[in-house]
Write an enzyme that holds these catalytic residues in place. Structure first.
Site, PDB file in Angstrom:
ATOM      1  CD  GLU A   5      -0.977   1.336   4.630  1.00  0.00           C
ATOM      2  OE1 GLU A   5      -0.581   2.185   3.811  1.00  0.00           O
ATOM      3  OE2 GLU A   5      -2.163   0.962   4.713  1.00  0.00           O
ATOM      4  CG  HIS A  59      -1.622  -1.113   1.651  1.00  0.00           C
ATOM      5  ND1 HIS A  59      -2.985  -1.190   1.506  1.00  0.00           N
ATOM      6  CD2 HIS A  59      -1.242  -2.293   2.216  1.00  0.00           C
ATOM      7  CE1 HIS A  59      -3.419  -2.361   1.955  1.00  0.00           C
ATOM      8  NE2 HIS A  59      -2.375  -3.053   2.387  1.00  0.00           N
TER       9      HIS A  59
END
Length: 245
Positions: A89, A24
């Site tokens: 992330e 992500h």
């Protein structure tokens, strides 16, 4: 590899075997803001790792637990992605903040972290995906600037060789055999597409996800000749990987 521990309360037990790695971008103004959000019980979101722009790696959730990073989506028939995946992330403002370049130190850290995860767990190359792959109708991350080819060359994910003249090109609002063939190929790869139907907004979103990852220089949402060649090449790669025991 040094890892900073900053435990998030936002996790629970896995309900499926671990089989995927999902990348992500944070899509926020700073890494600290993203980490605070991912550790805040009011927001019910988290990830296993956050990689800062300078390459620092922060672990929020243990790899054996279920972090809450993927949301609603599907990949290769699995619609409970959080239970089956590890989420990384990558600190980056994303499309809402101009989609900044990923610094080299950050990319090297993400690559090293990903290689370690794949060494520890039985995750197939075809199951290293972006958020946009599992939820193309609502997500664009990690975005078209992410170096997927470099990662594939280093053993993290797949990169297709174009296979021309197999899938017929088609475009939004088309119907018929060409659209059905593209839908079938995308489903074989792992994308969540219905086997039948016209070239609707949902199919366009999936085609855009393919282009964002494998042909980032031309994001049209049209299954043109080059895109179809990449889709077929990717299908063959996935078939080769999944046929091995």
């Amino acid at each position: 590899m040094d890892v900073i521990k900053r435990p998030s309360p936002n996790f629970n037990d896995r309900r499926l075997p671990l089989s995927m790695l999902v990348l992500h971008y944070t899509g926020m103004e700073s890494g600290e803001a993203a980490i605070e959000r991912l550790c805040d019980p009011e927001f019910s979101v988290s990830a296993h790792y956050v990689v800062e722009e300078d390459g620092r790696i922060v672990q929020l959730v243990s790899e054996d637990k279920r972090a809450w990073h993927a949301g609603k989506g599907v990949w290769r028939g699995c619609n409970e992605i959080n239970s089956a995946s590890i989420g990384i992330e990558i600190v980056n403002g994303g499309h809402d903040f101009g989609l900044p370049d990923f610094p080299d130190a950050q990319i090297e850290a993400v690559l090293t972290l990903s290689q370690g995860i794949l060494a520890r767990h039985s995750i197939k190359a075809c199951d290293v995906i972006g958020h946009s792959d599992l939820a193309p109708d609502r997500k664009q991350d990690p975005g078209e600037k992410f170096p997927w080819k470099r990662f594939a060359e280093a053993g993290v994910g797949l990169w297709p060789q174009a296979v021309p003249s197999i899938l017929p090109p088609c475009a939004p609002d088309d119907e018929g055999k060409a659209v059905a063939a593209v839908r079938e190929a995308l489903g074989d790869i792992g994308y969540g597409v219905a086997p039948t139907g016209a070239y609707d907004e949902g199919l366009k979103a999936v085609v855009l996800a393919v282009q964002r990852r494998f042909r980032p220089q031309a994001l049209t949402g049209v299954a043109d000749e080059q895109t179809c060649a990449l889709i077929e090449g990717l299908r063959r790669k996935v078939t080769s990987v999944t046929s091995k025991t």
